[in-house]
Design an enzyme around this catalytic site. Structure first.
Site, short mmCIF file in Angstrom:
data_model
loop_
_atom_site.label_atom_id
_atom_site.label_comp_id
_atom_site.label_asym_id
_atom_site.label_seq_id
_atom_site.Cartn_x
_atom_site.Cartn_y
_atom_site.Cartn_z
N CYS A 112 -33.30 -40.41 -83.50
CA CYS A 112 -32.13 -39.54 -83.38
C CYS A 112 -32.38 -38.31 -82.51
O CYS A 112 -31.44 -37.63 -82.11
CB CYS A 112 -31.64 -39.11 -84.76
SG CYS A 112 -31.12 -40.50 -85.79
N HIS A 254 -27.27 -33.29 -83.69
CA HIS A 254 -27.23 -34.69 -84.05
C HIS A 254 -26.31 -34.87 -85.26
O HIS A 254 -26.43 -34.15 -86.25
CB HIS A 254 -28.63 -35.19 -84.39
CG HIS A 254 -28.65 -36.50 -85.09
ND1 HIS A 254 -28.03 -37.62 -84.60
CD2 HIS A 254 -29.20 -36.87 -86.29
CE1 HIS A 254 -28.18 -38.62 -85.44
NE2 HIS A 254 -28.88 -38.19 -86.47
N ASN A 284 -23.11 -41.87 -87.71
CA ASN A 284 -24.38 -41.49 -87.10
C ASN A 284 -24.71 -42.54 -86.03
O ASN A 284 -25.03 -43.67 -86.35
CB ASN A 284 -25.47 -41.46 -88.18
CG ASN A 284 -26.84 -41.07 -87.64
OD1 ASN A 284 -27.10 -41.16 -86.45
ND2 ASN A 284 -27.72 -40.67 -88.54
#
Length: 333
Positions: A112, A254, A284
């Site tokens: 990520c 993020h 996500n």
């Protein structure tokens, strides 16, 4: 004066198939309320059978090039943890499909945090004259590595891609990326992992446990680490820029979890309204998360020329990173 990487174009892409919380609830022991209250997510996009990360990367990359008004770049850097195949890297094929055959192209794997790592890598290459422009793409298809029976991970992750076109410029320009911070802690790699499929497991000569072929995450410690490391890296980046945290107009972090964003805002003592969020619509999306959020915010007119913006990520490795820019006047596609 040293050269800096300047954001000149921005594009994104998500696959058309949408999976709502209600659809997941029909398949798993979960509910729309359970997912929303714990993650802030209402839906996510997933690829169709036969599609791959490279397909999304090409679509986002094409839009970033169009946004910049150019048809090429000297380098292609693809941040992904779900490449089309283990070998070779996906970036060379992405570059070729974009008509950029012959340019430098490679993958960066930092989960990520991948997009921030890819930005830093591309910025370094432009600074040293390896190229005058770089297409940096974050793309992931985590739907392909999730346990179909795991309600937690299937609720969180979605597929997507985002890209920026960087050109060489000066550090004081609008859009120049500065104040990079990168960090890692390999002693905690087990918090976010796919245990099987790599050389360590394969070298044993034993078949992998099917459960070990899927993505796994330890939620509570990851939450705490994400909040601490993103807040810390943001403070360091703003100090390097000569800014205070209070002077930042927008934070593009993020998009891991809506509660993580709120916790970072609280730790930094800044209003949550300054944090860009699109997690409700896309979930996500791993390395695609930051550029997707930037593209959505720019398209909505939320990011304006001259505003101070900080980007920050946290992911497996463990890894974390951040950078800052004064937002340029961009055409959105």
């Amino acid at each position: 004066m040293s050269r800096a990487a300047v954001v000149a174009g921005l594009g994104s892409w998500v696959p058309p198939t949408v999976v709502s919380n209600a659809e997941l609830a029909a398949q798993l022991d979960t509910s729309d309320e359970w997912i929303r209250t714990r993650t802030g997510i209402r839906q996510r996009h997933v690829i169709e059978p036969g599609s791959a990360t490279g397909d999304l990367a090409v679509a986002a990359g094409r839009r970033a090039l169009a946004s910049a008004g150019v048809d090429g770049a000297d380098l292609v850097v693809l941040a992904t943890s779900t490449p089309d195949q283990p070998c070779p890297a996906t970036a060379p094929e992405v570059a070729s499909r974009l008509g950029l055959t012959g340019v430098g192209a490679f993958d960066v794997a930092a989960v990520c945090t991948g997009f921030v790592y890819a930005l830093a890598t591309a910025a370094g290459l432009l600074a040293t004259g390896v190229g005058d422009s770089a297409l940096v793409i974050g793309a992931d298809t985590f739907s392909t590595i999730l346990d179909p029976a795991d309600r937690t991970t299937r609720a969180i992750f979605g597929d997507g891609a985002g890209a920026v076109l960087l050109r060489a410029g000066e550090p004081g320009e609008l859009g120049a990326l500065n104040g990079f911070v990168l960090g890692s802690d390999g002693t905690r790699r087990e918090l976010i992992e796919v245990p099987a499929g790599g050389s360590r497991q394969r070298s044993t000569g034993r078949p992998a446990d099917p459960a070990d072929t899927y993505f796994a995450m330890q939620g509570k410690p990851v939450f705490a680490e994400a909040v601490a490391m993103m807040a810390s890296s943001i403070r360091t980046t703003t100090e390097r820029m000569g800014w205070s945290v209070a002077q930042i107009d927008h934070f593009v972090l993020h998009q891991a979890n809506a509660r993580i964003l709120a916790a970072v805002a609280q730790r930094l003592e800044v209003p949550l309204e300054r944090f860009v969020s699109n997690i409700e619509r896309v979930g996500n999306t791993v390395a695609a998360s930051i550029p997707l959020a930037m593209a959505d915010a720019a398209r909505e007119g939320r990011l304006g020329a001259g505003q101070r913006v900080v980007l920050a990520g946290f992911g497996g490795g463990l890894t974390w990173g951040s950078t800052a820019l004064t937002w340029p006047d961009l055409k959105t596609v």
